[in-house]
Design an enzyme around this catalytic site. Structure first.
Site, PDB file in Angstrom:
ATOM      1  N   ASP A  12      18.983  54.000-123.119  1.00  0.00           N
ATOM      2  CA  ASP A  12      17.908  54.380-122.193  1.00  0.00           C
ATOM      3  C   ASP A  12      17.155  55.616-122.688  1.00  0.00           C
ATOM      4  O   ASP A  12      17.743  56.508-123.314  1.00  0.00           O
ATOM      5  CB  ASP A  12      18.513  54.645-120.808  1.00  0.00           C
ATOM      6  CG  ASP A  12      17.443  54.686-119.726  1.00  0.00           C
ATOM      7  OD1 ASP A  12      16.372  54.071-119.915  1.00  0.00           O
ATOM      8  OD2 ASP A  12      17.678  55.332-118.685  1.00  0.00           O
ATOM      9  N   HIS A  29       9.887  52.743-128.019  1.00  0.00           N
ATOM     10  CA  HIS A  29      10.723  51.566-128.257  1.00  0.00           C
ATOM     11  C   HIS A  29      10.883  51.315-129.757  1.00  0.00           C
ATOM     12  O   HIS A  29      11.960  50.971-130.235  1.00  0.00           O
ATOM     13  CB  HIS A  29      10.122  50.323-127.599  1.00  0.00           C
ATOM     14  CG  HIS A  29      10.170  50.373-126.094  1.00  0.00           C
ATOM     15  ND1 HIS A  29      11.325  50.658-125.408  1.00  0.00           N
ATOM     16  CD2 HIS A  29       9.217  50.188-125.146  1.00  0.00           C
ATOM     17  CE1 HIS A  29      11.086  50.632-124.095  1.00  0.00           C
ATOM     18  NE2 HIS A  29       9.803  50.362-123.919  1.00  0.00           N
ATOM     19  N   SER A  57      16.982  44.067-119.194  1.00  0.00           N
ATOM     20  CA  SER A  57      17.691  43.652-117.980  1.00  0.00           C
ATOM     21  C   SER A  57      16.869  42.630-117.197  1.00  0.00           C
ATOM     22  O   SER A  57      15.652  42.492-117.420  1.00  0.00           O
ATOM     23  CB  SER A  57      17.957  44.881-117.098  1.00  0.00           C
ATOM     24  OG  SER A  57      16.760  45.303-116.484  1.00  0.00           O
ATOM     25  N   TRP A  61      11.772  42.739-116.091  1.00  0.00           N
ATOM     26  CA  TRP A  61      10.572  41.896-115.968  1.00  0.00           C
ATOM     27  C   TRP A  61       9.540  42.539-115.050  1.00  0.00           C
ATOM     28  O   TRP A  61       8.387  42.129-115.026  1.00  0.00           O
ATOM     29  CB  TRP A  61      10.940  40.508-115.422  1.00  0.00           C
ATOM     30  CG  TRP A  61      11.784  39.702-116.361  1.00  0.00           C
ATOM     31  CD1 TRP A  61      13.106  39.410-116.221  1.00  0.00           C
ATOM     32  CD2 TRP A  61      11.371  39.087-117.591  1.00  0.00           C
ATOM     33  NE1 TRP A  61      13.547  38.654-117.283  1.00  0.00           N
ATOM     34  CE2 TRP A  61      12.506  38.431-118.143  1.00  0.00           C
ATOM     35  CE3 TRP A  61      10.160  39.007-118.285  1.00  0.00           C
ATOM     36  CZ2 TRP A  61      12.467  37.729-119.341  1.00  0.00           C
ATOM     37  CZ3 TRP A  61      10.126  38.304-119.482  1.00  0.00           C
ATOM     38  CH2 TRP A  61      11.259  37.676-120.003  1.00  0.00           C
ATOM     39  N   LEU A 122      31.745  42.643-137.479  1.00  0.00           N
ATOM     40  CA  LEU A 122      31.279  43.267-136.230  1.00  0.00           C
ATOM     41  C   LEU A 122      30.521  42.221-135.429  1.00  0.00           C
ATOM     42  O   LEU A 122      29.674  41.520-135.987  1.00  0.00           O
ATOM     43  CB  LEU A 122      30.340  44.445-136.539  1.00  0.00           C
ATOM     44  CG  LEU A 122      29.596  45.031-135.327  1.00  0.00           C
ATOM     45  CD1 LEU A 122      30.553  45.776-134.402  1.00  0.00           C
ATOM     46  CD2 LEU A 122      28.477  45.979-135.776  1.00  0.00           C
ATOM     47  N   ARG A 178      23.782  56.050-114.012  1.00  0.00           N
ATOM     48  CA  ARG A 178      23.909  54.812-113.228  1.00  0.00           C
ATOM     49  C   ARG A 178      24.155  53.644-114.172  1.00  0.00           C
ATOM     50  O   ARG A 178      23.957  53.761-115.383  1.00  0.00           O
ATOM     51  CB  ARG A 178      22.648  54.584-112.385  1.00  0.00           C
ATOM     52  CG  ARG A 178      21.342  54.615-113.167  1.00  0.00           C
ATOM     53  CD  ARG A 178      20.134  54.454-112.208  1.00  0.00           C
ATOM     54  NE  ARG A 178      18.872  54.544-112.922  1.00  0.00           N
ATOM     55  CZ  ARG A 178      17.948  55.488-112.704  1.00  0.00           C
ATOM     56  NH1 ARG A 178      18.158  56.445-111.815  1.00  0.00           N
ATOM     57  NH2 ARG A 178      16.809  55.480-113.376  1.00  0.00           N
ATOM     58  N   LEU A 179      24.573  52.522-113.586  1.00  0.00           N
ATOM     59  CA  LEU A 179      24.941  51.366-114.427  1.00  0.00           C
ATOM     60  C   LEU A 179      23.812  50.352-114.557  1.00  0.00           C
ATOM     61  O   LEU A 179      23.843  49.499-115.441  1.00  0.00           O
ATOM     62  CB  LEU A 179      26.194  50.684-113.873  1.00  0.00           C
ATOM     63  CG  LEU A 179      27.468  51.538-113.921  1.00  0.00           C
ATOM     64  CD1 LEU A 179      28.644  50.770-113.324  1.00  0.00           C
ATOM     65  CD2 LEU A 179      27.808  51.967-115.355  1.00  0.00           C
TER      66      LEU A 179
HETATM   67  C1  IPE Z   1      18.593  49.937-118.233  1.00  0.00           C
HETATM   68  O1  IPE Z   1      17.589  50.860-118.329  1.00  0.00           O
HETATM   69  C2  IPE Z   1      18.222  48.704-118.997  1.00  0.00           C
HETATM   70  C3  IPE Z   1      18.228  48.825-120.450  1.00  0.00           C
HETATM   71  C4  IPE Z   1      18.594  49.870-121.136  1.00  0.00           C
HETATM   72  C5  IPE Z   1      17.823  47.644-121.152  1.00  0.00           C
HETATM   73  P1  IPE Z   1      16.433  50.971-117.233  1.00  0.00           P
HETATM   74  O2  IPE Z   1      15.561  52.067-117.667  1.00  0.00           O
HETATM   75  O3  IPE Z   1      15.807  49.641-117.018  1.00  0.00           O
HETATM   76  O4  IPE Z   1      17.268  51.356-115.941  1.00  0.00           O
HETATM   77  P2  IPE Z   1      16.753  51.985-114.569  1.00  0.00           P
HETATM   78  O5  IPE Z   1      15.696  51.059-114.032  1.00  0.00           O
HETATM   79  O6  IPE Z   1      16.196  53.328-114.867  1.00  0.00           O
HETATM   80  O7  IPE Z   1      17.968  52.060-113.716  1.00  0.00           O
HETATM   81  C1  IPE Z   2      14.788  51.709-123.044  1.00  0.00           C
HETATM   82  O1  IPE Z   2      14.444  52.822-122.359  1.00  0.00           O
HETATM   83  C2  IPE Z   2      15.368  50.640-122.185  1.00  0.00           C
HETATM   84  C3  IPE Z   2      14.667  49.358-122.282  1.00  0.00           C
HETATM   85  C4  IPE Z   2      14.361  48.644-121.205  1.00  0.00           C
HETATM   86  C5  IPE Z   2      14.332  48.805-123.581  1.00  0.00           C
HETATM   87  P1  IPE Z   2      13.333  52.842-121.219  1.00  0.00           P
HETATM   88  O2  IPE Z   2      12.190  51.987-121.603  1.00  0.00           O
HETATM   89  O3  IPE Z   2      13.943  52.542-119.916  1.00  0.00           O
HETATM   90  O4  IPE Z   2      12.894  54.356-121.301  1.00  0.00           O
HETATM   91  P2  IPE Z   2      12.702  55.346-120.082  1.00  0.00           P
HETATM   92  O5  IPE Z   2      14.002  55.363-119.336  1.00  0.00           O
HETATM   93  O6  IPE Z   2      11.595  54.829-119.258  1.00  0.00           O
HETATM   94  O7  IPE Z   2      12.399  56.642-120.731  1.00  0.00           O
HETATM   95 MG    MG Z   3      14.890  53.701-118.517  1.00  0.00          MG
END
Ligand code: IPE
Ligand code: IPE
Ligand code: MG
Length: 224
Positions: A12, A29, A57, A61, A122, A178-179
């Site tokens: 994240d 990204h 996730s 979407w 791996l 958070r998860l």
């Molecule tokens: C979790 O990150 C999903 C991925 C890393 C793919 P998000 O950025 O989508 O999570 P929330 O919405 O902040 O909880």
């Molecule tokens: C990557 O981080 C997670 C993906 C969904 C690819 P984010 O895109 O959620 O980045 P932040 O949390 O908005 O900074």
């Molecule tokens: Mg995020």
């Protein structure tokens, strides 16, 4: 010292990293993918057998189209350019989540999984269009349809992660605790590490620090 078989990561912070550099979220990204490559290499060095990466996730979407399209084009290019190299390195690619993308991407994912299916060094579990709640609901429905008992073993055997040991470690970068609907069942006894750094800034040193800390943690599993 605890052995490490399986590390799961919520990668994240890419978007915030991009904006903090006065560039786009998509720029973040792109940079995040470089961290992915570093962590794959370092996992092999540490003889880790399973690396599960949360890449998209079921809730993602809800993001703007341009960001979603960019993420999938990054994935498409990465696989097109790197799958042979991954295969040579004896890395197996395995997708967890519902493969419901464009035909082009679905085909590439299936091809990559098949090409690498025998590799044992791996296993990378790429969580794509993944949501833990829907994974558990699917598993329960399968048990119901097959008239099987609802118990822990049967649930585990009907998740995407069947045959994969539960993660020893969960890492979440990006300073959020958070998860986000990731591996809710499988993480029941994992050691959790929340890391302040944004994913593009996370490096081998940070990773090794976590692995070292894990190795020296006393795991109880309810015992004393
Ligand atoms: C979790 O990150 C999903 C991925 C890393 C793919 P998000 O950025 O989508 O999570 P929330 O919405 O902040 O909880
Ligand atoms: C990557 O981080 C997670 C993906 C969904 C690819 P984010 O895109 O959620 O980045 P932040 O949390 O908005 O900074
Ligand atoms: Mg995020």
């Amino acid at each position: 010292m605890n052995p490490i078989k399986h590390v799961a990561i919520i990668m994240d912070g890419n978007g915030r990293w991009g904006t903090s550099k006065k560039k786009s979220r998509n720029f973040g990204h792109k940079q995040g993918l470089k961290t992915v490559e570093k962590i794959i290499k370092e996992s092999i060095k540490n003889k880790i057998k399973y690396l599960t990466l949360y890449a998209f996730s079921t809730e993602n979407w809800k993001r703007p189209k341009n960001e979603i399209n960019y993420l999938f084009s990054l994935l498409h290019n990465f696989l097109t350019n790197k799958i042979d190299e991954l295969n040579k390195e004896k890395i197996r690619l395995f997708v967890i989540g519902k493969k419901k993308f464009s035909k082009k991407l679905n085909d590439l994912l299936k091809y990559s999984e098949k090409l690498t299916s025998k590799n044992k060094r791996l296993q990378i579990n790429l969580a794509l269009n993944y949501g833990s709640k829907s994974e558990i609901i699917n598993a329960l429905n399968k048990l119901k349809n097959k008239n099987l008992t609802v118990n822990a073993k049967n649930i585990s055997k009907n998740l995407y992660t069947k045959n994969i040991p539960d993660p020893d470690i969960l890492i979440r970068t990006g300073n959020r605790k958070r998860l986000s609907n990731f591996l809710l069942w499988q993480l029941a006894y994992s050691e959790i590490f929340f890391e302040n750094k944004l994913w593009p800034d996370f490096n081998e040193k940070d990773y090794n620090k976590i692995l070292k800390k894990f190795k020296n943690t006393k795991r109880n599993f309810g015992k004393i």
